[in-house]
Write a protein that holds these residues in place. Structure first.
Motif, PDB file in Angstrom:
ATOM      1  N   VAL A 359      -6.606   6.173  -0.806  1.00 45.08           N
ATOM      2  CA  VAL A 359      -6.625   5.332   0.398  1.00 45.08           C
ATOM      3  C   VAL A 359      -5.963   6.083   1.560  1.00 45.08           C
ATOM      4  O   VAL A 359      -4.957   6.776   1.376  1.00 45.08           O
ATOM      5  CB  VAL A 359      -5.886   4.000   0.137  1.00 45.08           C
ATOM      6  N   VAL A 360      -6.549   5.934   2.763  1.00 46.60           N
ATOM      7  CA  VAL A 360      -6.001   6.548   3.975  1.00 46.60           C
ATOM      8  C   VAL A 360      -5.515   5.448   4.912  1.00 46.60           C
ATOM      9  O   VAL A 360      -6.270   4.529   5.262  1.00 46.60           O
ATOM     10  CB  VAL A 360      -7.047   7.424   4.686  1.00 46.60           C
ATOM     11  N   SER A 361      -4.267   5.534   5.312  1.00 42.39           N
ATOM     12  CA  SER A 361      -3.683   4.567   6.250  1.00 42.39           C
ATOM     13  C   SER A 361      -3.799   5.100   7.674  1.00 42.39           C
ATOM     14  O   SER A 361      -3.454   6.251   7.944  1.00 42.39           O
ATOM     15  CB  SER A 361      -2.209   4.332   5.918  1.00 42.39           C
ATOM     16  N   LEU A 399      -2.484   8.096   1.659  1.00 40.88           N
ATOM     17  CA  LEU A 399      -2.274   9.190   2.599  1.00 40.88           C
ATOM     18  C   LEU A 399      -2.268   8.623   4.012  1.00 40.88           C
ATOM     19  O   LEU A 399      -3.016   7.696   4.315  1.00 40.88           O
ATOM     20  CB  LEU A 399      -3.387  10.227   2.480  1.00 40.88           C
ATOM     21  N   ARG A 400      -1.426   9.154   4.858  1.00 40.67           N
ATOM     22  CA  ARG A 400      -1.400   8.706   6.253  1.00 40.67           C
ATOM     23  C   ARG A 400      -2.196   9.677   7.105  1.00 40.67           C
ATOM     24  O   ARG A 400      -2.053  10.893   6.994  1.00 40.67           O
ATOM     25  CB  ARG A 400       0.043   8.615   6.748  1.00 40.67           C
ATOM     26  N   ALA A 401      -3.072   9.134   7.945  1.00 43.23           N
ATOM     27  CA  ALA A 401      -3.869   9.958   8.849  1.00 43.23           C
ATOM     28  C   ALA A 401      -2.935  10.721   9.804  1.00 43.23           C
ATOM     29  O   ALA A 401      -1.836  10.241  10.117  1.00 43.23           O
ATOM     30  CB  ALA A 401      -4.839   9.080   9.631  1.00 43.23           C
ATOM     31  N   ALA A 435      -7.098   6.597  13.654  1.00 40.13           N
ATOM     32  CA  ALA A 435      -7.836   5.434  14.164  1.00 40.13           C
ATOM     33  C   ALA A 435      -7.138   4.951  15.430  1.00 40.13           C
ATOM     34  O   ALA A 435      -6.211   5.594  15.935  1.00 40.13           O
ATOM     35  CB  ALA A 435      -7.869   4.344  13.093  1.00 40.13           C
ATOM     36  N   SER A 436      -7.561   3.794  15.936  1.00 43.72           N
ATOM     37  CA  SER A 436      -6.930   3.228  17.134  1.00 43.72           C
ATOM     38  C   SER A 436      -5.493   2.820  16.830  1.00 43.72           C
ATOM     39  O   SER A 436      -5.101   2.659  15.671  1.00 43.72           O
ATOM     40  CB  SER A 436      -7.716   2.004  17.590  1.00 43.72           C
ATOM     41  N   LEU A 442      -1.870  -2.050  12.088  1.00 45.63           N
ATOM     42  CA  LEU A 442      -2.294  -3.016  11.075  1.00 45.63           C
ATOM     43  C   LEU A 442      -2.212  -2.390   9.679  1.00 45.63           C
ATOM     44  O   LEU A 442      -1.680  -3.012   8.745  1.00 45.63           O
ATOM     45  CB  LEU A 442      -3.732  -3.468  11.352  1.00 45.63           C
ATOM     46  N   ASP A 443      -2.714  -1.150   9.544  1.00 42.31           N
ATOM     47  CA  ASP A 443      -2.672  -0.485   8.235  1.00 42.31           C
ATOM     48  C   ASP A 443      -1.251  -0.261   7.767  1.00 42.31           C
ATOM     49  O   ASP A 443      -0.944  -0.422   6.588  1.00 42.31           O
ATOM     50  CB  ASP A 443      -3.395   0.868   8.328  1.00 42.31           C
ATOM     51  N   LYS A 444      -0.380   0.089   8.698  1.00 40.51           N
ATOM     52  CA  LYS A 444       1.025   0.322   8.334  1.00 40.51           C
ATOM     53  C   LYS A 444       1.659  -0.976   7.850  1.00 40.51           C
ATOM     54  O   LYS A 444       2.451  -0.990   6.895  1.00 40.51           O
ATOM     55  CB  LYS A 444       1.794   0.901   9.502  1.00 40.51           C
ATOM     56  N   GLY A 445       1.286  -2.088   8.511  1.00 37.16           N
ATOM     57  CA  GLY A 445       1.827  -3.385   8.094  1.00 37.16           C
ATOM     58  C   GLY A 445       1.348  -3.752   6.696  1.00 37.16           C
ATOM     59  O   GLY A 445       2.099  -4.347   5.911  1.00 37.16           O
ATOM     60  N   ILE A 446       0.120  -3.399   6.369  1.00 37.08           N
ATOM     61  CA  ILE A 446      -0.435  -3.734   5.069  1.00 37.08           C
ATOM     62  C   ILE A 446       0.069  -2.790   3.979  1.00 37.08           C
ATOM     63  O   ILE A 446       0.480  -3.215   2.901  1.00 37.08           O
ATOM     64  CB  ILE A 446      -1.974  -3.708   5.111  1.00 37.08           C
ATOM     65  N   LEU A 447       0.040  -1.481   4.273  1.00 36.68           N
ATOM     66  CA  LEU A 447       0.325  -0.477   3.252  1.00 36.68           C
ATOM     67  C   LEU A 447       1.767   0.011   3.275  1.00 36.68           C
ATOM     68  O   LEU A 447       2.218   0.677   2.338  1.00 36.68           O
ATOM     69  CB  LEU A 447      -0.613   0.736   3.434  1.00 36.68           C
ATOM     70  N   GLY A 448       2.481  -0.314   4.348  1.00 40.55           N
ATOM     71  CA  GLY A 448       3.856   0.136   4.458  1.00 40.55           C
ATOM     72  C   GLY A 448       3.970   1.624   4.745  1.00 40.55           C
ATOM     73  O   GLY A 448       5.000   2.243   4.533  1.00 40.55           O
ATOM     74  N   LYS A 449       2.873   2.204   5.242  1.00 38.82           N
ATOM     75  CA  LYS A 449       2.888   3.657   5.517  1.00 38.82           C
ATOM     76  C   LYS A 449       1.977   3.944   6.683  1.00 38.82           C
ATOM     77  O   LYS A 449       0.906   3.363   6.800  1.00 38.82           O
ATOM     78  CB  LYS A 449       2.391   4.437   4.280  1.00 38.82           C
TER      79      LYS A 449
END
Length: 449
Positions: A359-361, A399-401, A435-436, A442-449
């Motif tokens: 998964v990519v955050s 992984l974080r973008a 991404a935007s 939003l992804d950080k809030g969901i994945l914590g990263k």
């Protein structure tokens, strides 16, 4: 007035319902996105695509390499030859070296290069093994130095390219090398230029030839570089071992080879035995080629296969006064090297590792595939009985973008008991950009990263 109140209440109720619907929609949408993000799977990368992704230039593919683990099973084999290289032919891994960079004439081992070029020309459709080859005077055995190895070519004979290769492989005919050079390239000089070109493609910087038979001491190579070539040769043309290099004898000229005026006279072909005396004497030996001139000593390129494991040994500067003694030392070295190699190592076939989705955050894509350049085999040491080879995949959950193509983000680990034999990087098969800002948050809030 009452109508206005009714309209107001209806509007208020409709607005509340709309807000509730909108809120529910957002909650459902968030839940769906949350689920899809956490469970995002990248498109699987096929094995063919993985092989293409890791495609390397020829010189890099042919290069020999050290074992991927530190394990000394024998500090110093009692090898008589002055220089030696031993490797696993399935993966280019070196298991023993002695004076591997010494510059030494290859002598008649050079004829393997002649055969290699012939097989290339056959593959390209330029010649056929059934071709009848003209014999210029330069290749007649009467015009070859008297101390040379020969298959006894002569004026007026009819000989095929296949027979010339047999003469090269079994009796090491210098006359055959000259005949082949003229047929393939039109002249010896042009053929030698081709030989050097092919060695340059393999990245062999210390290897240079001046003629195709190996008779000249000005032909030079090193055990290490000749091992690169010989390993590439048998991996590209493995059928050459059975068809040519494992033949025990060669008879020439037969009745059909003779000029018409010599046929029917009851001439007996000259029977010659393979110069490689280890054939049929040491278990598994299936080739390859000897070489000797005074400046090189007794050289031997040797292959042996037992089960699924095959080793290649190059010994050069072998001692000996005369062929009997030289072959005695060759046999001793071959036995010492091969018995040690097969007792100490085996080649284990590795299954391809499928691409691994991560998964990519905060990326324009929610997942990326990680791929590994898994070798076909692993040279496994015999360090303890009843140990199974295990494979472990280490990769991050997220992984974080940005993710960069070709960068390592995990690894595949092969182990034998508690001994790690090899770690192979898992790299991103493509790049994933930011991404935007809204999606990243939003992804950080969901994945914590």
């Amino acid at each position: 007035m009452e109508d206005s109140k009714k309209i107001y209440k209806t509007t208020l109720r409709s607005g509340a319902i709309s807000c509730i619907v909108l809120a529910l929609g957002m909650i459902v949408g968030f839940w769906v996105y949350n689920f899809s993000l956490k469970n995002a799977v990248a498109e699987r990368v096929s094995q063919e695509e993985i092989e293409t992704f890791f495609e390397k230039p020829l010189a890099e593919r042919a290069m020999l390499k050290k074992l991927p683990y530190n394990l000394v099973l024998n500090d110093d084999l009692p090898v008589n030859a002055g220089a030696c290289v031993v490797l696993d032919t399935s993966n280019n891994c070196l298991i023993y070296q002695k004076n591997q960079n010494a510059i030494i004439p290859p002598a008649s081992m050079l004829k393997l290069v002649v055969m290699y070029i012939v097989f290339q020309e056959v593959d390209a459709g330029n010649v056929s093994l059934s071709d009848v080859v003209p014999l210029p005077p330069e290749c007649w055995h009467t015009n070859i130095p008297s101390d040379s190895s020969k298959m006894f070519l002569a004026e007026g004979q009819t000989v095929t390219l296949h027979e010339l290769l047999q003469g090269l492989a079994v009796c090491s005919g210098n006359d055959a090398a000259i005949a082949v050079a003229h047929y393939i390239s039109g002249s010896v000089d042009a053929f030698v230029e081709r030989m050097n070109y092919e060695m340059n493609l393999l990245g062999l910087e210390e290897t240079h030839f001046v003629e195709p038979s190996g008779y000249s001491e000005k032909n030079i190579t090193t055990p290490f570089e000749f091992a690169i070539f010989a390993n590439h040769y048998i991996n590209k043309y493995p059928e050459s071992l059975e068809n040519y290099h494992s033949l025990l004898t060669f008879e020439y000229p037969k009745e059909e080879n003779l000029p018409k005026y010599q046929q029917g006279q009851g001439r007996t072909p000259i029977l010659q035995y393979n110069t490689n005396k280890t054939l049929g004497k040491i278990e598994g030996v299936n080739g390859l080629k000897t070489g000797f001139i005074y400046e090189s000593g007794y050289n031997l390129s040797l292959t042996a296969k037992r089960g699924e494991t095959q080793f290649l040994s190059i010994t050069m500067q072998g001692p000996g006064k005369g062929n009997e003694q030289g072959n005695k030392y060759r046999m001793e070295d071959a036995s010492t090297i091969l018995e040690w190699a097969f007792a100490s190592f085996s080649s284990v076939k590795l299954s391809p590792v499928e691409s691994q989705s991560v998964v990519v955050s905060g990326g324009v894509e929610n997942a990326v595939s990680l791929v590994a350049d898994i070798p076909s085999t692993l040279t496994v040491p015999h360090i303890q009985k009843n140990l199974d080879l295990t494979v472990t995949i280490q990769k991050p959950e997220v992984l974080r973008a940005p993710v960069k193509e070709g960068v390592e983000y995990g690894k595949v680990i092969y182990s034998l008991g508690d001994k790690i034999l090899q770690e192979i990087p898992l790299v991103a098969s493509k790049s994933v950009d930011y991404a935007s800002l809204w999606k990243r948050a939003l992804d950080k809030g969901i994945l914590g990263k």
